[in-house]
Structures are given as C-alpha cells and as structure tokens.
Design a protein around this motif. Structure first.
Motif, PDB file in Angstrom:
ATOM      1  N   UNK A   1       1.601  52.392   6.404  1.00 11.41           N
ATOM      2  CA  UNK A   1       1.530  51.771   5.084  1.00 11.41           C
ATOM      3  C   UNK A   1       2.907  51.236   4.749  1.00 11.41           C
ATOM      4  N   UNK A   2       2.979  50.009   4.315  1.00 13.98           N
ATOM      5  CA  UNK A   2       4.235  49.376   3.926  1.00 13.98           C
ATOM      6  C   UNK A   2       4.236  49.235   2.413  1.00 13.98           C
ATOM      7  N   UNK A   3       5.205  49.860   1.770  1.00 11.21           N
ATOM      8  CA  UNK A   3       5.264  49.829   0.318  1.00 11.21           C
ATOM      9  C   UNK A   3       5.491  48.438  -0.221  1.00 11.21           C
ATOM     10  N   UNK A   4       4.903  48.175  -1.375  1.00 12.33           N
ATOM     11  CA  UNK A   4       5.005  46.854  -1.997  1.00 12.33           C
ATOM     12  C   UNK A   4       6.459  46.468  -2.197  1.00 12.33           C
ATOM     13  N   UNK A   5       6.752  45.206  -1.979  1.00 16.88           N
ATOM     14  CA  UNK A   5       8.089  44.682  -2.190  1.00 16.88           C
ATOM     15  C   UNK A   5       9.077  44.993  -1.094  1.00 16.88           C
ATOM     16  N   UNK A   6       8.619  45.519   0.026  1.00 18.61           N
ATOM     17  CA  UNK A   6       9.530  45.892   1.103  1.00 18.61           C
ATOM     18  C   UNK A   6       9.890  44.688   1.967  1.00 18.61           C
ATOM     19  N   UNK A   7      11.145  44.679   2.436  1.00 15.00           N
ATOM     20  CA  UNK A   7      11.579  43.722   3.438  1.00 15.00           C
ATOM     21  C   UNK A   7      11.953  44.514   4.680  1.00 15.00           C
ATOM     22  N   UNK A   8      11.151  44.368   5.736  1.00  9.62           N
ATOM     23  CA  UNK A   8      11.334  45.146   6.953  1.00  9.62           C
ATOM     24  C   UNK A   8      12.045  44.316   8.006  1.00  9.62           C
ATOM     25  N   UNK A   9      13.117  44.881   8.566  1.00  2.92           N
ATOM     26  CA  UNK A   9      13.810  44.245   9.672  1.00  2.92           C
ATOM     27  C   UNK A   9      13.747  45.062  10.934  1.00  2.92           C
ATOM     28  N   UNK A  10      13.125  46.262  10.837  1.00  2.69           N
ATOM     29  CA  UNK A  10      12.967  47.139  11.992  1.00  2.69           C
ATOM     30  C   UNK A  10      11.512  47.590  12.076  1.00  2.69           C
ATOM     31  N   UNK A  11      11.113  48.073  13.255  1.00  4.59           N
ATOM     32  CA  UNK A  11       9.744  48.533  13.447  1.00  4.59           C
ATOM     33  C   UNK A  11       9.415  49.653  12.471  1.00  4.59           C
ATOM     34  N   UNK A  12       8.130  49.684  12.050  1.00  5.30           N
ATOM     35  CA  UNK A  12       7.630  50.752  11.182  1.00  5.30           C
ATOM     36  C   UNK A  12       6.758  51.682  12.015  1.00  5.30           C
ATOM     37  N   UNK A  13       7.010  52.992  11.989  1.00  8.28           N
ATOM     38  CA  UNK A  13       6.250  53.917  12.835  1.00  8.28           C
ATOM     39  C   UNK A  13       4.805  54.034  12.385  1.00  8.28           C
ATOM     40  N   UNK A  14       3.915  54.410  13.304  1.00  9.02           N
ATOM     41  CA  UNK A  14       2.506  54.551  12.944  1.00  9.02           C
ATOM     42  C   UNK A  14       2.279  55.728  12.009  1.00  9.02           C
ATOM     43  N   UNK A  15       1.263  55.572  11.159  1.00  5.88           N
ATOM     44  CA  UNK A  15       0.794  56.670  10.332  1.00  5.88           C
ATOM     45  C   UNK A  15       1.720  57.086   9.224  1.00  5.88           C
ATOM     46  N   UNK A  16       2.781  56.363   8.948  1.00  5.28           N
ATOM     47  CA  UNK A  16       3.742  56.758   7.922  1.00  5.28           C
ATOM     48  C   UNK A  16       3.881  55.675   6.858  1.00  5.28           C
ATOM     49  N   UNK A  17       4.375  56.103   5.678  1.00  3.72           N
ATOM     50  CA  UNK A  17       4.741  55.154   4.631  1.00  3.72           C
ATOM     51  C   UNK A  17       6.163  54.681   4.883  1.00  3.72           C
ATOM     52  N   UNK A  18       6.340  53.383   4.950  1.00  2.00           N
ATOM     53  CA  UNK A  18       7.667  52.800   5.099  1.00  2.00           C
ATOM     54  C   UNK A  18       7.962  51.954   3.873  1.00  2.00           C
ATOM     55  N   UNK A  19       9.112  52.245   3.245  1.00  2.00           N
ATOM     56  CA  UNK A  19       9.533  51.493   2.065  1.00  2.00           C
ATOM     57  C   UNK A  19      10.936  50.975   2.332  1.00  2.00           C
ATOM     58  N   UNK A  20      11.163  49.701   2.094  1.00  2.00           N
ATOM     59  CA  UNK A  20      12.485  49.111   2.318  1.00  2.00           C
ATOM     60  C   UNK A  20      12.800  48.177   1.170  1.00  2.00           C
ATOM     61  N   UNK A  21      13.304  48.814   0.089  1.00  2.00           N
ATOM     62  CA  UNK A  21      13.678  48.014  -1.076  1.00  2.00           C
ATOM     63  C   UNK A  21      14.759  48.763  -1.850  1.00  2.00           C
TER      64      UNK A  21
END
Length: 472
Positions: free
Chosen positions: A436-456
């Motif tokens: 799951x990618x949190x709203x408003x995130x800007x990702x420049x690296x891979x996001x692992x499976x099954x986890x919440x990734x937030x980049x803001x």
C-alpha cells in the motif's frame, strides 16, 4: 499483358489548396491511393502514374504507401490535356500483340475492381472499350455519340459508338445526350500508341484530347464498345471540397450499410466514419460521431459510446468504451481486454494493453503499459511504461514518472497493490505485491511487498508566516 495508366497531374484549382488534388483524403487515405489500391489487384505488369503538379510529393507518398508494387511515374509538364498526359506514358508501355492499356483517373477514387476487370475484358486486346454512364445532368462531361446520333440512348443497348464530344465542343443536340464518358477506358496498346501520335489540339480548349482516339478507332475499323459501372458513385470525380465531402458521405454510407447488414447496430449511419478497416463481431453497438482509423477489430457484444475515436486497436468481447474515449495505437497497437470498461474521457496510447475486467476511468492516460485482470485506474491518472498486476487500485492523481529527460524507465506494480491518491512513482521502480502506498507519496526507491510505504514530508504549520505581497 496489362499496363495501367493513372492520370494524376492536375493542380485541382477548384480545391483552393496548395496540396496536390490527388493527395486530398477520402476515408483517411489520399484519393490516388484508393485508385492504386484497387489497381494493384488487377495483375498489371506496371502501374504508371502521370504526375505534374506537386509531382515529387505525390510520387514520394505513393512509393511509401506501396513499397512492393510495380509503380512507375512519368511527368506531364506542362499539362496540355488528357491525350498529352497519356503520351508521356508511351515510352514505358509494354508491347505485344494482345497488350492492353487501362486508363484511370487519380481523382476518381471509388472505381471498383469488378468494373475495371469488365472494362479490360470488353477490350480483350482488340477493341476500344469505354466506361460510360447515363446521368440526368451531364454538364461538363464528354458525350457519347452513337450511330444515328440519337440523344439519350443507353450505353447497353444503343448503336455503335462513333465519337466522344467534349462538353465545350458539343452542339446543343449533342449536349442533350445523357450518356457520358467517365474518363476511363481500356485500349489495345499498339493502336493506342499509333492514335496518340496523331492527336492534335484543334478544339475549344487548345488541348490534346484523349477522347479524339474514338473517332480514329472508328476510322481504322477497330470496334468501339462500352461498359458500365454498377453505380454512379464509382465514377464520380473530385474537383472541389464540396464534391469531396459528397463522395465521403456516399462512401461512409456504404460502409455503414455493410456493417448494419452484418448485424452491427449504428445509432445513426449518417454520423459514422471508417477511415481504414473496421471488423465487428456480433451484437456490437456504436453510438453517434465515432471515427475508426487504421485497423480496428471489435469483439462480440462491445458497446462504443458517442464521440469516440479509435485507431489501430483490438477491443475484446464485452468491453465498453464510454463516450469521448480516444484510442491511438499508432504502429504498436492498443488492446482492450474482455469486459473492460474505458472512459469517459480516457486516452489509450500506443502499447496500452488492458487485461480482462480492467477499469480505466475519466481523464486517465495509459501509454506502453500492461494492466492485468481487474486492475483499476478510475480518475485523473497517468500510467506510462508500466507493468501493473491483477486487482491493483491506482489512485486519483497518481502518475508514473517514466522519463528522466533522456531515457524512458519502467515501473512494475505487483498484484493487489493499492496506490493512494496523488502519488508519484519515479521509475525505475518496483512496488511489491500487496503493498500500500500512502496518499501523496513520492517514491524513488522500491516498495516492499505487503507493507505500507509512505514518502512525504511531515505536516507542519508555521505561525506568523506572511504571504508575499506585490509591490505597488
């Protein structure tokens, strides 16, 4: 031995255009291309096009359209009439006792192969065969004068043809004749060469008329016969934008009727355009103002809403294109899978490949991306150079940033990923399955499976801050 000569040298002054007349388009293709497409199926030794105005552009366009056809070009400069045009082709016509030359016009695009073959057969290498038709208003056409000079005689049952008289040279009695010459004929090549050499320009136009060879054939005892097209539309030429538009609608009506007879439901056949090839399965429904270009294949039960434009695409069974969808596959093509929903106001670009039950919503653009079964991008999103897994939910306002200013990079999104709204995925990037990618995130690296990734950035409020003011 068959040669085909296509006259395409005229400027087309009444078109009021800098484009050569034969390059104006009907159903998405140049007028001359329609004629050459038909002619390539007749088994000719050579297809000789007489060019003049815009010759270089005309020749280059046709060579690109027919890279393997036996094309030849000769130039008519200046243009001194139809007879003078065919004279330019004489050096490249094949000789032989039964050699035949078929003469067509580059601005008469809808002549059918069956009619051309009938004209060739009527000639049979021994007769002068003219393509004629009876018109209620024959103004501007050369009149077919038969034995006895009876006005209005039928080309199928009338007496022997004696001459063709151009409209400007015709007497009032001759202008009453309704049978006209369409500008197309098949001629024994040896006789044609002899007659062309004897032409003169002693007429109202001061030009060399090809039609003068009819009287020469009669004088030489060569039979002059007539063949007829199946419809008036086949022999209509284009001399003005009005005539081009009229012929376009006639052509499109024919296309529409053929599809409806095959079972396609058109909301209004008068508001429908095919500018290429459209192949439809059963129970297809097409609303008004839709345009199909290139090669389009539509499966069973597809529904296409109003105002869609579809080019070079395959739409699988049960798919729905809502109104105002724009699909342009260019050379890569676009594929829409079974029961997929697209639009309204969606854009699919080259390489878009939608799997079964994919949803692409309003103001979503897909380019060179593959979406697996059940993936959804329902609002205001961009997916470019991406591989998207099954059941992905791609949020509103999210994009794949696939271009670094020099090269394109790919984004891979695994199955069951949820991408929140207003995210930027900076490629190259992989988002693992179930992430799951949190709203408003800007990702420049891979996001692992099954986890919440937030980049803001952390939200903060700054007291006492003053908005800048314009200097007065």
């Amino acid at each position: 031995m068959l040669d085909i000569v296509i006259m395409a040298a005229g400027k087309g002054t009444r078109m009021k255009s800098n484009r050569p007349k034969v390059l104006h388009t009907l159903a998405g293709r140049p007028l001359l291309q329609h004629v050459l497409t038909m002619a390539t199926g007749l088994g000719a030794e050579s297809l000789i096009t007489v060019t003049g105005h815009g010759a270089a552009e005309v020749e280059a366009t046709m060579r690109a359209a027919f890279p393997s056809a036996p094309l030849a070009f000769v130039r008519q400069e200046p243009q001194l009439g139809t007879g003078h045009a065919v004279q330019q082709a004489v050096p490249v016509l094949h000789d032989g006792p039964d050699a035949t030359t078929l003469i067509l016009n580059g601005d008469v695009p809808l002549i059918e192969a069956a009619t051309a073959r009938a004209l060739i057969e009527a000639c049979c290498g021994r007769r002068l065969a003219l393509l004629t038709i009876e018109l209620p208003d024959a103004t501007g056409y050369g009149r077919v004068v038969r034995e006895g000079g009876e006005p209005g005689q039928s080309g199928t049952t009338g007496a022997a043809v004696r001459a063709i008289v151009e409209h400007k040279d015709a007497t009032p009695a001759q202008r009453a004749i309704r049978e006209v010459y369409t500008g197309m004929m098949a001629v024994p090549t040896a006789a044609l060469k002899r007659w062309l050499a004897a032409l003169n320009k002693d007429n109202a136009q001061g030009e060399y008329y090809l039609t003068d060879i009819v009287a020469m054939a009669v004088a030489d005892g060569v039979p002059v016969v007539a063949a007829q097209p199946t419809s008036e539309t086949e022999v209509l030429g284009v001399n003005s934008p009005l005539q081009l538009a009229d012929l376009e609608r006639r052509f499109q009506r024919t296309q529409a009727e053929a599809l409806m007879e095959a079972g396609v439901r058109l909301a209004d056949p008068a508001r429908f355009d095919v500018r290429g090839e459209l192949v439809c399965g059963s129970d297809v429904e097409i609303d008004v103002n839709c345009v199909f270009e290139g090669s389009v294949h539509v499966g069973d039960g597809v529904r296409i809403g109003a105002n869609c434009v579809v080019r070079n695409a395959r739409i699988a069974a049960g798919a729905v294109l809502h109104p105002f969808v724009h699909i342009d596959g260019e050379s890569l093509g676009v594929r829409v899978g079974e029961a997929a929903l697209v639009g309204p106001f969606a854009r699919l670009r080259p390489g878009a490949d939608l799997g079964p039950e994919v949803h692409i919503g309003n103001f979503v653009e897909v380019k060179n991306a593959q979406l697996a079964r059940g993936a959804k991008a329902n609002h205001l999103a961009y997916l470019g150079d991406a591989t998207v897994g099954e059941r992905v939910n791609y949020g509103a306002g999210s994009i794949t940033a696939n271009y670094d200013g020099a090269n394109k990079h790919r984004t891979v999104i695994g199955d069951d990923v949820h991408v929140g709204s207003n995210c930027v995925l900076v490629a190259p990037l992989t988002v693992g399955a179930g992430a799951t990618i949190g709203a408003g995130s800007t990702l420049g690296k891979d996001a692992p499976p099954g986890q919440l990734t937030v980049a803001r950035a952390r939200q903060a409020s700054i007291s006492g801050w003053q908005r800048p003011q314009k200097k007065r």
